[in-house]
Design an enzyme around this catalytic site. Structure first.
Site, PDB file in Angstrom:
ATOM      1  NE  ARG A 104       5.949  10.080  -7.077  1.00 29.82           N
ATOM      2  CZ  ARG A 104       4.664  10.120  -7.388  1.00 29.82           C
ATOM      3  NH1 ARG A 104       4.295  10.074  -8.665  1.00 29.82           N
ATOM      4  NH2 ARG A 104       3.755  10.176  -6.465  1.00 29.82           N
ATOM      5  CG  LEU A 105       5.740   2.185  -9.312  1.00 32.53           C
ATOM      6  CD1 LEU A 105       5.440   0.735  -8.928  1.00 32.53           C
ATOM      7  CD2 LEU A 105       5.647   2.349 -10.819  1.00 32.53           C
ATOM      8  CG  ASP A 106       1.389   7.837 -10.640  1.00 24.70           C
ATOM      9  OD1 ASP A 106       2.275   8.619 -10.265  1.00 24.70           O
ATOM     10  OD2 ASP A 106       0.993   7.750 -11.817  1.00 24.70           O
ATOM     11  CE1 TYR A 107      -2.498   6.032  -1.359  1.00 27.58           C
ATOM     12  CE2 TYR A 107      -4.439   6.153  -2.776  1.00 27.58           C
ATOM     13  CZ  TYR A 107      -3.867   5.905  -1.539  1.00 27.58           C
ATOM     14  OH  TYR A 107      -4.656   5.549  -0.471  1.00 27.58           O
ATOM     15  CB  THR A 109       0.713   2.843 -10.475  1.00 25.77           C
ATOM     16  OG1 THR A 109       0.018   3.808 -11.263  1.00 25.77           O
ATOM     17  CG2 THR A 109       1.476   1.901 -11.385  1.00 25.77           C
TER      18      THR A 109
END
Length: 244
Positions: A104-107, A109
């Site tokens: 995942r990538l943070d919201y 990012t």
């Protein structure tokens, strides 16, 4: 690496034939076969190589697909969100297969995210022992020294976890605005990994982007763009995971 094992009822539910609860009932009633043998135990696990029949109908096996997506900021790295926010699969509406993000990538990012329906490939890339380079560019508030950034290699404790970067380089410094652009390389990506590390150092991240994953880059892509990986790229990523 051997095929990953999944619970039989989950595999049936993911195929779209019925719900997981109904799948459990069908298994208990002896209406499910695995490799032509009736299975009635709910704990049974299968791989993608196994043939699964439900009520005499063989489940179709999806052809594995692999996509690279340039995730914009403000998008959830998931296939659904209970708060109604945009998710990554909203941008891949033309893809018919049920794909999901690898990691995942943070919201907040942006950057390179891979999606697939191949669980074995996803597990291979995400396994902690396979140190594939993930390269990020962060804009931070303040001007950290090299000695401060060197501590990232040793690791910084945050909420009981040891967070590390395997490498870094300072790309630019704006002395007037007191900001720095830093390139950071990780091998694993824990929740808000870079943001937490830099917070602990006292240089909060204002902007973060993942620019490279293994040998894959975002060259020629804009936020929201996606493209399939070539067979060569898939093979190369597998090779990197096994040999790193």
């Amino acid at each position: 690496m051997p095929n990953s094992l999944e619970r039989l009822q989950k595999v049936i539910a993911q195929s779209g034939v019925t719900s997981r609860r109904k799948a459990e009932k069908l298994i208990a009633e002896g209406k499910v076969k695995v490799n032509n043998k009736v299975v009635t135990e709910l704990g049974t696990k299968v791989t993608s190589n196994d043939d699964v029949e439900v009520n005499g109908i063989l489940l179709e096996k999806e052809v594995p697909v692999y996509y690279m997506f340039y995730k914009p900021r403000g998008v959830i790295s998931s296939i659904k969100d209970d708060k109604g926010r945009k998710v990554v699969t909203d941008y891949l509406g033309e893809v018919e297969e049920r794909i999901y993000p690898i990691g995942r990538l943070d919201y907040d990012t942006s950057g390179l995210l891979l999606l697939t329906n191949d669980g074995d490939f996803a597990n291979l890339l995400m396994h902690p022992s396979h140190g594939i380079d993930k390269v990020y560019v962060a804009k931070v508030k303040g001007i950290p020294s090299k000695s401060e950034l060197n501590t990232l290699r040793k690791g910084i404790r945050s909420d009981g976890e040891l967070l590390k970067a395997v490498g870094y380089s300072i790309l630019s410094v704006d002395k007037q605005k007191k900001t720095t652009i830093v390139q950071l390389t990780l091998h694993e990506g824990k929740n808000r990994h870079i943001r937490r590390m830099m917070d602990e150092l006292g240089y909060p991240v204002s902007k973060l982007k993942r620019e490279r994953y293994g040998m894959l880059t975002l060259d020629g892509m804009q936020p929201g763009d996606y493209r399939p990986l070539t067979p060569h790229e898939v093979k190369k990523m597998r090779h990197l995971a096994v040999n790193e």
